[in-house]
Design a protein around this motif. Sequence first.
Motif, PDB file in Angstrom:
ATOM      1  N   VAL A 173     -40.172 -34.793 -47.731  1.00  0.00           N
ATOM      2  CA  VAL A 173     -39.684 -35.960 -46.588  1.00  0.00           C
ATOM      3  C   VAL A 173     -38.690 -36.567 -47.476  1.00  0.00           C
ATOM      4  CG1 VAL A 173     -40.592 -38.095 -45.663  1.00  0.00           C
ATOM      5  CG2 VAL A 173     -42.251 -36.093 -46.046  1.00  0.00           C
ATOM      6  N   GLY A 174     -38.498 -37.124 -48.570  1.00  0.00           N
ATOM      7  CA  GLY A 174     -37.540 -37.874 -49.119  1.00  0.00           C
ATOM      8  C   GLY A 174     -36.809 -37.190 -50.055  1.00  0.00           C
ATOM      9  N   GLY A 175     -35.647 -37.959 -50.732  1.00  0.00           N
ATOM     10  CA  GLY A 175     -35.073 -37.145 -51.952  1.00  0.00           C
ATOM     11  C   GLY A 175     -33.642 -36.708 -51.599  1.00  0.00           C
ATOM     12  N   ARG A 176     -33.260 -37.053 -50.338  1.00  0.00           N
ATOM     13  CA  ARG A 176     -31.700 -36.577 -49.975  1.00  0.00           C
ATOM     14  C   ARG A 176     -31.057 -37.854 -49.618  1.00  0.00           C
ATOM     15  NH1 ARG A 176     -35.786 -34.064 -47.806  1.00  0.00           N
ATOM     16  NH2 ARG A 176     -36.055 -31.729 -48.174  1.00  0.00           N
ATOM     17  N   GLY A 177     -31.578 -39.058 -49.703  1.00  0.00           N
ATOM     18  CA  GLY A 177     -30.751 -40.218 -49.377  1.00  0.00           C
ATOM     19  C   GLY A 177     -29.295 -40.483 -50.339  1.00  0.00           C
ATOM     20  N   LEU A 178     -29.243 -39.856 -51.584  1.00  0.00           N
ATOM     21  CA  LEU A 178     -28.305 -40.367 -52.450  1.00  0.00           C
ATOM     22  C   LEU A 178     -27.235 -39.141 -52.401  1.00  0.00           C
ATOM     23  CD1 LEU A 178     -29.799 -41.960 -55.645  1.00  0.00           C
ATOM     24  CD2 LEU A 178     -28.461 -43.089 -53.820  1.00  0.00           C
ATOM     25  N   GLN A 179     -27.983 -38.018 -51.902  1.00  0.00           N
ATOM     26  CA  GLN A 179     -27.001 -36.980 -51.467  1.00  0.00           C
ATOM     27  C   GLN A 179     -26.086 -37.326 -50.191  1.00  0.00           C
ATOM     28  OE1 GLN A 179     -29.331 -33.322 -50.961  1.00  0.00           O
ATOM     29  NE2 GLN A 179     -29.205 -32.831 -53.131  1.00  0.00           N
ATOM     30  N   LEU A 180     -26.602 -37.992 -49.319  1.00  0.00           N
ATOM     31  CA  LEU A 180     -26.008 -38.296 -48.297  1.00  0.00           C
ATOM     32  C   LEU A 180     -24.867 -39.446 -48.473  1.00  0.00           C
ATOM     33  CD1 LEU A 180     -28.911 -38.627 -45.485  1.00  0.00           C
ATOM     34  CD2 LEU A 180     -26.962 -36.967 -45.589  1.00  0.00           C
ATOM     35  N   VAL A 181     -25.373 -40.279 -49.467  1.00  0.00           N
ATOM     36  CA  VAL A 181     -24.420 -41.301 -49.763  1.00  0.00           C
ATOM     37  C   VAL A 181     -23.341 -40.724 -50.249  1.00  0.00           C
ATOM     38  CG1 VAL A 181     -23.961 -43.377 -51.464  1.00  0.00           C
ATOM     39  CG2 VAL A 181     -26.377 -43.196 -50.033  1.00  0.00           C
ATOM     40  N   GLY A 182     -23.363 -39.775 -51.238  1.00  0.00           N
ATOM     41  CA  GLY A 182     -22.342 -39.152 -51.918  1.00  0.00           C
ATOM     42  C   GLY A 182     -21.291 -38.346 -50.880  1.00  0.00           C
ATOM     43  N   ALA A 183     -22.064 -37.881 -50.112  1.00  0.00           N
ATOM     44  CA  ALA A 183     -21.038 -36.996 -48.969  1.00  0.00           C
ATOM     45  C   ALA A 183     -20.468 -37.915 -48.162  1.00  0.00           C
ATOM     46  CB  ALA A 183     -22.186 -36.039 -48.230  1.00  0.00           C
ATOM     47  N   LEU A 184     -20.969 -38.992 -47.991  1.00  0.00           N
ATOM     48  CA  LEU A 184     -20.262 -39.974 -46.524  1.00  0.00           C
ATOM     49  C   LEU A 184     -19.397 -41.204 -47.328  1.00  0.00           C
ATOM     50  CD1 LEU A 184     -23.422 -40.289 -44.539  1.00  0.00           C
ATOM     51  CD2 LEU A 184     -21.542 -38.789 -44.074  1.00  0.00           C
ATOM     52  N   THR A 185     -19.347 -41.005 -48.544  1.00  0.00           N
ATOM     53  CA  THR A 185     -18.658 -42.177 -49.227  1.00  0.00           C
ATOM     54  C   THR A 185     -17.412 -41.774 -50.119  1.00  0.00           C
ATOM     55  OG1 THR A 185     -19.899 -42.500 -51.056  1.00  0.00           O
ATOM     56  CG2 THR A 185     -20.657 -43.988 -49.201  1.00  0.00           C
ATOM     57  N   GLU A 186     -16.444 -42.258 -50.078  1.00  0.00           N
ATOM     58  CA  GLU A 186     -15.260 -42.043 -51.244  1.00  0.00           C
ATOM     59  C   GLU A 186     -15.931 -41.844 -52.892  1.00  0.00           C
ATOM     60  OE1 GLU A 186     -12.000 -44.617 -50.874  1.00  0.00           O
ATOM     61  OE2 GLU A 186     -11.483 -43.938 -48.752  1.00  0.00           O
ATOM     62  N   ARG A 187     -16.878 -42.874 -53.263  1.00  0.00           N
ATOM     63  CA  ARG A 187     -17.441 -42.825 -54.236  1.00  0.00           C
ATOM     64  C   ARG A 187     -18.629 -43.749 -54.468  1.00  0.00           C
ATOM     65  NH1 ARG A 187     -13.918 -45.828 -58.723  1.00  0.00           N
ATOM     66  NH2 ARG A 187     -13.518 -47.772 -57.727  1.00  0.00           N
ATOM     67  N   TRP A 188     -19.324 -43.475 -55.362  1.00  0.00           N
ATOM     68  CA  TRP A 188     -20.476 -44.338 -55.518  1.00  0.00           C
ATOM     69  C   TRP A 188     -20.780 -44.210 -57.020  1.00  0.00           C
ATOM     70  CZ3 TRP A 188     -25.575 -43.129 -56.962  1.00  0.00           C
ATOM     71  CH2 TRP A 188     -25.915 -42.057 -57.083  1.00  0.00           C
ATOM     72  N   GLY A 189     -21.942 -45.181 -57.520  1.00  0.00           N
ATOM     73  CA  GLY A 189     -22.392 -45.178 -58.704  1.00  0.00           C
ATOM     74  C   GLY A 189     -23.350 -46.331 -59.018  1.00  0.00           C
ATOM     75  N   VAL A 190     -23.553 -46.364 -60.381  1.00  0.00           N
ATOM     76  CA  VAL A 190     -24.623 -47.263 -60.809  1.00  0.00           C
ATOM     77  C   VAL A 190     -24.204 -47.912 -62.203  1.00  0.00           C
ATOM     78  CG1 VAL A 190     -27.050 -47.414 -61.778  1.00  0.00           C
ATOM     79  CG2 VAL A 190     -26.410 -45.787 -60.278  1.00  0.00           C
ATOM     80  N   SER A 191     -24.045 -49.322 -62.147  1.00  0.00           N
ATOM     81  CA  SER A 191     -23.949 -49.844 -63.423  1.00  0.00           C
ATOM     82  C   SER A 191     -25.031 -50.688 -63.896  1.00  0.00           C
ATOM     83  CB  SER A 191     -22.727 -50.890 -63.002  1.00  0.00           C
ATOM     84  OG  SER A 191     -21.430 -50.399 -62.282  1.00  0.00           O
ATOM     85  N   ALA A 192     -25.734 -49.951 -64.831  1.00  0.00           N
ATOM     86  CA  ALA A 192     -26.688 -50.445 -65.537  1.00  0.00           C
ATOM     87  C   ALA A 192     -26.388 -51.528 -66.392  1.00  0.00           C
ATOM     88  CB  ALA A 192     -27.692 -49.462 -66.215  1.00  0.00           C
ATOM     89  N   GLY A 193     -27.191 -52.447 -66.509  1.00  0.00           N
ATOM     90  CA  GLY A 193     -26.853 -53.716 -67.393  1.00  0.00           C
ATOM     91  C   GLY A 193     -25.593 -54.651 -66.860  1.00  0.00           C
TER      92      GLY A 193
END
Length: 153
Positions: A118-138
Amino acid sequence: MAPSYSPAPLALPQPAGSGASAGPVRREGFELPAHTSSVSRARSRLSGQLRRWGFPEELGHTALLVISEFVTNAVLHTDSGRIGCNIQLDGQRLRIEVTDEGTERCVPRARSAAPEEVGGRGLQLVGALTERWGVSAGDTPCGRKVWAELGTC
């Protein structure tokens, strides 16, 4: 947690030669409890602000998907009590940031979901629809920041 910004546009100086667009950088920030009802509240806040800024409606739909995914992940996959949301529009780019109290060991990653999942595709969609994305831990006092950027053209 994340600072709250005034809803009024802020004119920020740009470094010489930075290639930044002319005009003010506009920012809005807000915090929400880490609860499932906050997903719709985040979408509503973002939608209203983008309308006030005159952001293109078509791109606004993508921005709503992005903030939905980020806030949902913060609620479901961290032990956060509060979630911070920050948006910034500089004329050429919309940046969406969601901060939570998650740890480095739980860094959001795009994954391949099986067809029956049912889930697990959200960040794939974010990657496909945005110029860039990422995570800044800390990058924040109490956790991490997940961000995405969309072009306005």
